[in-house]
Design a protein around this motif. Structure first.
Motif, PDB file in Angstrom:
ATOM      1  N   ASP A  39      -8.817  27.787 -12.821  1.00  0.00           N
ATOM      2  CA  ASP A  39      -9.682  28.745 -12.976  1.00  0.00           C
ATOM      3  C   ASP A  39      -9.132  30.150 -13.104  1.00  0.00           C
ATOM      4  O   ASP A  39      -9.355  30.973 -13.941  1.00  0.00           O
ATOM      5  CB  ASP A  39     -10.785  28.933 -11.663  1.00  0.00           C
ATOM      6  CG  ASP A  39     -12.084  29.780 -11.943  1.00  0.00           C
ATOM      7  OD1 ASP A  39     -12.390  29.694 -13.164  1.00  0.00           O
ATOM      8  OD2 ASP A  39     -12.205  30.707 -11.077  1.00  0.00           O
ATOM      9  N   SER A  93     -10.028  22.973 -10.980  1.00  0.00           N
ATOM     10  CA  SER A  93      -9.595  23.467  -9.687  1.00  0.00           C
ATOM     11  C   SER A  93      -9.330  25.131  -9.792  1.00  0.00           C
ATOM     12  O   SER A  93      -9.469  25.686 -10.692  1.00  0.00           O
ATOM     13  CB  SER A  93      -7.902  22.733  -9.452  1.00  0.00           C
ATOM     14  OG  SER A  93      -7.146  23.311 -10.621  1.00  0.00           O
ATOM     15  N   TRP A  94      -8.888  25.620  -8.661  1.00  0.00           N
ATOM     16  CA  TRP A  94      -8.889  26.818  -8.500  1.00  0.00           C
ATOM     17  C   TRP A  94      -7.598  27.433  -9.226  1.00  0.00           C
ATOM     18  O   TRP A  94      -7.949  28.504 -10.021  1.00  0.00           O
ATOM     19  CB  TRP A  94      -8.341  27.140  -6.966  1.00  0.00           C
ATOM     20  CG  TRP A  94      -8.139  28.751  -6.515  1.00  0.00           C
ATOM     21  CD1 TRP A  94      -9.182  29.554  -6.181  1.00  0.00           C
ATOM     22  CD2 TRP A  94      -7.091  29.307  -6.507  1.00  0.00           C
ATOM     23  NE1 TRP A  94      -8.780  30.808  -6.129  1.00  0.00           N
ATOM     24  CE2 TRP A  94      -7.066  30.673  -6.209  1.00  0.00           C
ATOM     25  CE3 TRP A  94      -5.639  28.892  -6.881  1.00  0.00           C
ATOM     26  CZ2 TRP A  94      -6.292  31.714  -6.291  1.00  0.00           C
ATOM     27  CZ3 TRP A  94      -4.705  29.861  -6.588  1.00  0.00           C
ATOM     28  CH2 TRP A  94      -4.975  31.456  -6.338  1.00  0.00           C
TER      29      TRP A  94
END
Length: 142
Positions: free
Chosen positions: A32, A28-29
């Motif tokens: 990251d 997921s963002w």
């Protein structure tokens, strides 16, 4: 017979937490940002723009204290309620495998600690030393 530990909280769905957080492109963002971008930005800031004292090689052991305490808490929780944040810490794979992964992570943290000690001696941008009054040390201007 002891029940098999799973990586889910009581009452949660059958998918594991790291599987639920992943989207179709991988992590997921937020994962990251937390695991890639923040460390990169922090290291660049520390290397380029910080006035810091030089670290000693004997200080590397202090780098391992927090991960060791965290590991004890996570493995204890994994053994009691089955929840672990990463699949390599799952006690269902066996404590020997978990111990090998943890040893590898500890060696990596120790090596990165030596890199940090070496970087603490590197000065890319010198930060001027100013006193609280705002004047630089040294001779007074007349």
């Amino acid at each position: 017979m002891r029940p098999r530990c799973t990586s889910r909280r009581p009452g949660s769905s059958t998918t594991r937490s790291w599987q639920r957080s992943a989207n179709r492109w991988g992590a997921s963002w937020s994962n990251d940002v937390v695991h890639r971008w923040v460390p990169l930005i922090v290291v660049l800031d520390w290397v380029l723009f910080s006035d810091r004292s030089r670290l000693l090689a004997r200080d590397v052991w202090w780098f391992l204290v927090y991960p060791a305490v965290w590991l004890v808490v996570v493995v204890t929780r994994g053994a009691t309620d089955g929840w672990v944040p990463y699949p390599f810490l799952d006690p269902a794979s066996g404590y020997g495998a978990v111990a090998l992964y943890c040893l590898g992570v500890a060696v990596f943290i120790g090596l990165m600690g030596l890199v940090v000690v070496a970087l603490s001696r590197l000065r890319v941008v010198r930060v001027s030393e100013r006193r609280a009054g705002g004047r630089a040390r040294g001779r007074r201007a007349r």
